[in-house]
Each structure stands twice: as C-alpha cells, then as structure tokens.
Scaffold this active site. Sequence first.
Site, short mmCIF file in Angstrom:
data_model
loop_
_atom_site.label_atom_id
_atom_site.label_comp_id
_atom_site.label_asym_id
_atom_site.label_seq_id
_atom_site.Cartn_x
_atom_site.Cartn_y
_atom_site.Cartn_z
CB CYS A 191 -18.59 37.54 54.08
SG CYS A 191 -17.37 37.56 52.01
CD GLU A 342 -23.02 27.57 56.16
OE1 GLU A 342 -23.94 27.96 56.61
OE2 GLU A 342 -22.58 27.33 55.20
CG PHE A 431 -11.74 36.56 53.98
CD1 PHE A 431 -12.17 35.35 53.73
CD2 PHE A 431 -11.09 37.13 52.26
CE1 PHE A 431 -12.75 34.68 52.12
CE2 PHE A 431 -11.15 36.65 51.52
CZ PHE A 431 -12.10 35.27 51.47
#
Length: 445
Positions: A191, A342, A431
């Site tokens: 991603c 995050e 990932f």
Amino acid sequence: MWQCTPQAHCHIFLYFIQNTQYQDMELKRVVVTGLGALTPVGNNIEETWENLKKGVSGAAPITHFDASKFKTQFACEVKNFVVTDHIDRKEARKMDIYEQYAIVAAQEAIKDSGMDLETVDKNRIGVVLGVGIGGINSLEEEISKYALTHEEMGPRFNPFLIPKMISDIASGQISINYGFHGPNYTTTSACASSTNAIADAFNLIRLGKANVMVTGGAESAISPTGLGGFCAMHALSTRNDEPQKASRPFSASRDGFVMGEGAGILILEELEHAKARGARIYCELAGVGMSADAHHITASHPEGLGAHLVMQNALDDAGMKPEDIDYINVHGTSTPVGDISECKAIAKLFGDHAYKLNISSTKSMTGHLLGAAGAVEAIVCCKSVQEDIVPPTINHDPEDQDEQIDYAMNYTFNTAQKRTVRAALSNTFGFGGHNACCIVKKYEA
C-alpha cells in the site's frame, strides 16, 4: 554478480544525496504541474475533489462479480467507467483494468499539465508508477478458463495474459503511448507503492536525471481472489448492512478497511523547466521519507515506530520542522490496530503542534486503493495546499470514541474545514512494514 534494480537504483540516489558528494550539489526544485484521477468518488480530478470536500462515500455493494457468498459484500468501486470513451476497443482488450485506469488518469494529468508534446524533449520525460498487486483480474480469469476447459481442449491461454498481468506494464504503456524515453519502471511495496513511486520520480528530477516525470499509481483488485484473500485475513469491514458507513477511521466501532480501486497520476516537473514553458504550478514537492517497521508482515508497529521515523525522514529531507505542517492526510485505514499506532506516531513527533494541525483520512470516502492509495492521497494534499481546505474524515459519531485515541487532536470529522494549508504531509504504510510519505507545500518563487 550483484545487480541493481531500478527501484534500488533510485533509493541509492537518496543515499548519495544524504551521504556523499551530492551534499555539495544544488538539488533541483520539483513542482506539481498536472493531476489526473479515477476514483470511487469521481472519474476525474474535479469530480473526485468536489465529492471529497462534500464527504461523499464511494462504498456500495460489489457489482464486478457475485459477492453474495463472501463475508464482505461491498467495496469502493470506480463507477460509470466506459473504457472505450478513452481507449480504442481493440487496445483496451489487451489491458487489465488496472492498466486502463492508469492510462486514463495519465491522459488527464498530461492534458492538465499543458505540456506541448510536440516541443518538449521526450528523452527527458519518464514514468514511474506504483502498483501493489497488478493484473489479478486477468490472471484469475485465465486460470478459471483453464480449470474449466483444459481436460477437453488442452491448455489454452490468452496471448496477452503475461503483459496484462505484470505490474510494470502500465508505466511501459504510458511511455509507449507518448514516446517518453526517460526512466521507466514500477515500484511495488504494497500500500506504499505509489508513494514510493512519487519519491523515486522526485529524486530523479532533483538529481537532474529527468525534466518531467509522470508518476502515481493504479490498482484494481476487487475480484473474488482479491476480496477472498483479504476476507480470510479478517482485514475487511463486514458492515454489509450499511457499506457507506463502513470505513470509519478513529471510531471505536471500526472493524476493518474497505477495498477501493482506481488511479492517481501527478506530473512532477523541474521548476525552471516548468517556468520556462509558463506552466501552472499547483504546489512544490518539498520532501519524501521512507522507513520500515521491521515488525510484522501485516500489522503496523503498535507504538508507531516506523510511522514516526518515516515522517521525521520526510521533514528532514524537506528541511522543515513539525510546526511547518498544517495538514496530514493519514494512512487511516479504519483498522483497530493501525489507526491507533499512527495516532501515537503523530502525537510523539508533532508534540504540542499535533493539536494545531488538521488530520483526515480520505479513505473513509474512497476506501483503500491499495497500491494506488498514496497517489490519490498525495493529490488530495496538492489540492488542499492549493485551495486551503481540508477534506473530512466521515462516518464518525461523537459518542463512538476509542479510549486509546486522543480526540483533542483535530481529525476533521464529518465536515471539510477551511484553513491556511502551507504544507501537507501524506502517509502510506504497506504490508511488510513498508512506510513512505511525501510533503507538498505552497510554491514560492
């Protein structure tokens, strides 16, 4: 003999910038002069941006195939896309859908840049795209045909299967279509793929290896295999009764991400080259960062160590401080672990300034475009800097609060907010622990 891949080669450029004779070299400035997008909330830049500002969700029941037997039966698909409006029918049949998306977004971006393709030096224009999965639809289709027919008819495969399947073919096709002879390849880092592509394109220009780079990413993995694989991992939301509200980053009831598809393309250009041709400049690309979690194949580090490092690296690369950032377009996938890690990274790095900037996850509207996510979200940052507006994180109920998230920070819940956006940072995490981010800022002569 050791061989250097194109992606490794460009990352070695970054090493040289930071460690050797390039320290004394005046790096070229890089600006954004063209944008193109094909997303679940719009089939061009204008439509996508307007719907993001309005808080429109692109989620709906899947139409690409019968998903009624899957745990998750919805996604954020591109809608009302007619490929023959953009690409000749015969040529389109030779392409996987992710490649079609990339080419259409590139057409828009190149036109938007205003480049005169008859006069520019095409030897100095390259293409670097990010693709996480590639032509999974084409591979799946051919394997299915083989399973049904090989006993009676023998192994028969489409002669275009390999070109349709491989992840580098979209960048190659764009260069073929326009005759661009500059650097050309594809980055794959799950991603984070298209943000890595943007970083590589940025470095190629500022080191003088190209004048213009077509960069970004494309993805289309909403197929039985793609959906089934993510379902088996328990990575997806299963909110089938209300798909438009399924992607809800930073809410306590979040239960996984929503698959998306599409493409985002940016035209990066060396500043003096852009000025010489009178180009319209959206913003300046100030810096990029890369890091690894080195933690787990799918889960982010629980304390956000890799996320903290990649943002710090981008700030250092841009020569900026945390307080110079006004907006962060976060990775924010609406997963239980990822959102928290995050948030921790942002709080640690930005300190008191974390409460003065805006944060939003546009994945709440577009879903997660996998390898194309970084490109689309970098475009969002460009538009935010240009128009001084931050699109929202939708689907949040004030009572749906996670005790591990600090809601004193401004997540731009549900409604877009006007504010001066001097600089914006875009995060993408993949990932394998791959982290990449980029910073855009207002262009100053």
